[in-house]
Design an enzyme around this catalytic site. Sequence first.
Site, PDB file in Angstrom:
ATOM      1  N   GLY A 229       0.891  -1.414  -0.460  1.00  0.00           N
ATOM      2  CA  GLY A 229      -0.243   0.004   0.147  1.00  0.00           C
ATOM      3  C   GLY A 229       0.998   1.338   0.047  1.00  0.00           C
ATOM      4  O   GLY A 229       0.725   2.301  -0.483  1.00  0.00           O
ATOM      5  N   HIS A 230       1.521   1.138   1.088  1.00  0.00           N
ATOM      6  CA  HIS A 230       3.071   2.670   0.505  1.00  0.00           C
ATOM      7  C   HIS A 230       3.639   2.624  -0.585  1.00  0.00           C
ATOM      8  O   HIS A 230       3.722   3.871  -1.010  1.00  0.00           O
ATOM      9  CB  HIS A 230       4.099   2.352   2.283  1.00  0.00           C
ATOM     10  CG  HIS A 230       3.311   2.422   3.560  1.00  0.00           C
ATOM     11  ND1 HIS A 230       3.541   0.934   3.939  1.00  0.00           N
ATOM     12  CD2 HIS A 230       2.657   3.113   4.017  1.00  0.00           C
ATOM     13  CE1 HIS A 230       2.663   1.104   5.077  1.00  0.00           C
ATOM     14  NE2 HIS A 230       1.973   2.753   5.237  1.00  0.00           N
TER      15      HIS A 230
ATOM     16  N   GLN B  36      -0.174  10.578  18.218  1.00  0.00           N
ATOM     17  CA  GLN B  36      -1.683  10.310  17.534  1.00  0.00           C
ATOM     18  C   GLN B  36      -1.461   9.146  18.272  1.00  0.00           C
ATOM     19  O   GLN B  36      -2.511   8.670  17.571  1.00  0.00           O
ATOM     20  CB  GLN B  36      -1.321  10.352  16.158  1.00  0.00           C
ATOM     21  CG  GLN B  36       0.453   9.507  15.298  1.00  0.00           C
ATOM     22  CD  GLN B  36       0.130   9.544  14.396  1.00  0.00           C
ATOM     23  OE1 GLN B  36       0.392   9.722  14.079  1.00  0.00           O
ATOM     24  NE2 GLN B  36      -0.503   8.312  13.541  1.00  0.00           N
TER      25      GLN B  36
ATOM     26  N   ASP C  80      -7.149   5.723   4.650  1.00  0.00           N
ATOM     27  CA  ASP C  80      -7.619   6.172   6.282  1.00  0.00           C
ATOM     28  C   ASP C  80      -8.412   7.070   5.347  1.00  0.00           C
ATOM     29  O   ASP C  80      -7.617   8.487   5.425  1.00  0.00           O
ATOM     30  CB  ASP C  80      -6.055   6.692   6.777  1.00  0.00           C
ATOM     31  CG  ASP C  80      -5.714   5.889   6.719  1.00  0.00           C
ATOM     32  OD1 ASP C  80      -5.558   4.854   8.144  1.00  0.00           O
ATOM     33  OD2 ASP C  80      -4.412   4.929   6.230  1.00  0.00           O
TER      34      ASP C  80
ATOM     35  N   ILE D 146      -4.905  -0.369  -1.487  1.00  0.00           N
ATOM     36  CA  ILE D 146      -4.180  -1.293  -1.888  1.00  0.00           C
ATOM     37  C   ILE D 146      -4.513  -2.887  -0.580  1.00  0.00           C
ATOM     38  O   ILE D 146      -4.339  -2.794   0.017  1.00  0.00           O
ATOM     39  CB  ILE D 146      -2.711  -1.620  -2.039  1.00  0.00           C
ATOM     40  CG1 ILE D 146      -2.702  -0.321  -2.938  1.00  0.00           C
ATOM     41  CG2 ILE D 146      -2.422  -3.039  -2.831  1.00  0.00           C
ATOM     42  CD1 ILE D 146      -2.847  -0.184  -4.761  1.00  0.00           C
TER      43      ILE D 146
ATOM     44  N   ARG E 288      -0.912  -3.321  10.424  1.00  0.00           N
ATOM     45  CA  ARG E 288      -1.503  -3.486  12.145  1.00  0.00           C
ATOM     46  C   ARG E 288      -1.750  -5.061  11.453  1.00  0.00           C
ATOM     47  O   ARG E 288      -2.225  -5.915  12.191  1.00  0.00           O
ATOM     48  CB  ARG E 288      -2.328  -2.974  12.225  1.00  0.00           C
ATOM     49  CG  ARG E 288      -2.017  -2.105  13.282  1.00  0.00           C
ATOM     50  CD  ARG E 288      -2.842  -1.176  14.330  1.00  0.00           C
ATOM     51  NE  ARG E 288      -2.541  -0.460  14.596  1.00  0.00           N
ATOM     52  CZ  ARG E 288      -2.250   1.445  14.519  1.00  0.00           C
ATOM     53  NH1 ARG E 288      -2.689   1.752  13.445  1.00  0.00           N
ATOM     54  NH2 ARG E 288      -1.670   2.289  15.224  1.00  0.00           N
TER      55      ARG E 288
HETATM   56  P1  AMP Z   1       0.602   4.991   7.822  1.00  0.00           P
HETATM   57  O1  AMP Z   1       2.427   4.530   7.694  1.00  0.00           O
HETATM   58  O2  AMP Z   1      -0.190   3.478   8.678  1.00  0.00           O
HETATM   59  O3  AMP Z   1       0.629   5.781   8.854  1.00  0.00           O
HETATM   60  O4  AMP Z   1       0.134   5.326   6.385  1.00  0.00           O
HETATM   61  C1  AMP Z   1       0.463   6.145   5.584  1.00  0.00           C
HETATM   62  C2  AMP Z   1       0.546   6.310   4.695  1.00  0.00           C
HETATM   63  O5  AMP Z   1       0.237   4.987   3.983  1.00  0.00           O
HETATM   64  C3  AMP Z   1      -1.325   6.980   4.891  1.00  0.00           C
HETATM   65  O6  AMP Z   1      -1.901   7.681   3.898  1.00  0.00           O
HETATM   66  C4  AMP Z   1      -2.023   5.571   5.293  1.00  0.00           C
HETATM   67  O7  AMP Z   1      -3.382   5.928   4.275  1.00  0.00           O
HETATM   68  C5  AMP Z   1      -1.184   4.659   3.325  1.00  0.00           C
HETATM   69  N1  AMP Z   1      -1.963   3.918   2.854  1.00  0.00           N
HETATM   70  C6  AMP Z   1      -1.714   2.725   4.151  1.00  0.00           C
HETATM   71  N2  AMP Z   1      -2.873   1.797   3.781  1.00  0.00           N
HETATM   72  C7  AMP Z   1      -2.528   1.416   2.706  1.00  0.00           C
HETATM   73  C8  AMP Z   1      -3.384   0.834   1.458  1.00  0.00           C
HETATM   74  N3  AMP Z   1      -3.908  -1.018   2.173  1.00  0.00           N
HETATM   75  N4  AMP Z   1      -3.512   1.036   0.422  1.00  0.00           N
HETATM   76  C9  AMP Z   1      -3.368   2.490   0.296  1.00  0.00           C
HETATM   77  N5  AMP Z   1      -2.650   3.138   1.033  1.00  0.00           N
HETATM   78  C10 AMP Z   1      -2.426   2.793   2.323  1.00  0.00           C
END
Ligand code: AMP
Length: 287
Positions: free
Chosen positions: A35-36, A63, A154, A180, A191
């Site tokens: 996803g990232h 947060q 999110d 994704i 998670r």
């Molecule tokens: P995080 O590391 O959870 O703070 O996420 C960093 C960024 O990646 C945020 O903008 C999330 O919304 C995005 N993100 C996390 N999971 C996904 C996913 N499965 N598909 C697309 N973007 C994602």
Amino acid sequence: MRVLHTIADFRTWRIAFPTHGVVTFVPTMGALHEGHASLVRAARELAGDGGKVLASIFVNPTQFGPAEDFGKYPRTLDADLALLMACGCDAVFVPTAAEIYPAHASQPITINPGPLSTVLEGAIRPGHFAGVCTVVAKLLLIAQPTHLFLGQKDYQQQLILRHMCHDLDFPVEVVTAPTIREPDGLAMSSRNRYLSAGEREKAAAIYKALTAAHAAYLSGQKNGPALEKIMQEILSRAGFEIQYAVVAESHTLAKVEAEITSPAVLLIAAKLGATRLIDNLVLNKDR
Ligand code: AMP
């Protein structure tokens, strides 16, 4: 790819290249997955050969609530750096908490994320969006990108950060990239690795609940509470403890109490054992 740990080093690197052209920025908390990667690839594509792609890895303590998973949040820096490099990232900012929140800032100024931050995730995680907005504001001021890349995964976070950038006149364009998913529909998340094998199988029910409600909507069921019931039944049957499974107005996040007459989104937060998962699906867009 440059890996920079201090604000001073990042700024020095940042001002060394001309500010014209596209500079994309992808803030993350690490434990990176596909996803990232998709966000970074999209950021690379937009930046093109002449632009720059920046990312950050920072597990932001402010947060997380006191009973949340800050201490055990997965930290996989070496793999994260390899993934960012493979996706075409030019520089990554990896600060310590002390760098971002120096001890002398004993009465720190924070961003008030407003009414959107008091519902849904914000109601369950008080202070969460103030922490998110404050750290993203700081990161934007440090990185100075032209484009901020966020995930639709999110939903409420991207909505609030869009408002923050608009209302506080950050000179940045916000790009929201699609969620994704794993082959069975589970949204990728750092998670997910907390799930046991049995829980992992059940976790696909979140996407099943979203797609079942979406299908019912497309077949003519326009009543918000009726769609919520469809989601709730599927989640309960799979053994989820539901925190919310709602139909909300896309721009205000107000719960749709009757017929859906404006753009709406399905939003779910639910727990399997100790693991809390969130997901969403846009029902209909602006015409
Ligand atoms: P995080 O590391 O959870 O703070 O996420 C960093 C960024 O990646 C945020 O903008 C999330 O919304 C995005 N993100 C996390 N999971 C996904 C996913 N499965 N598909 C697309 N973007 C994602």
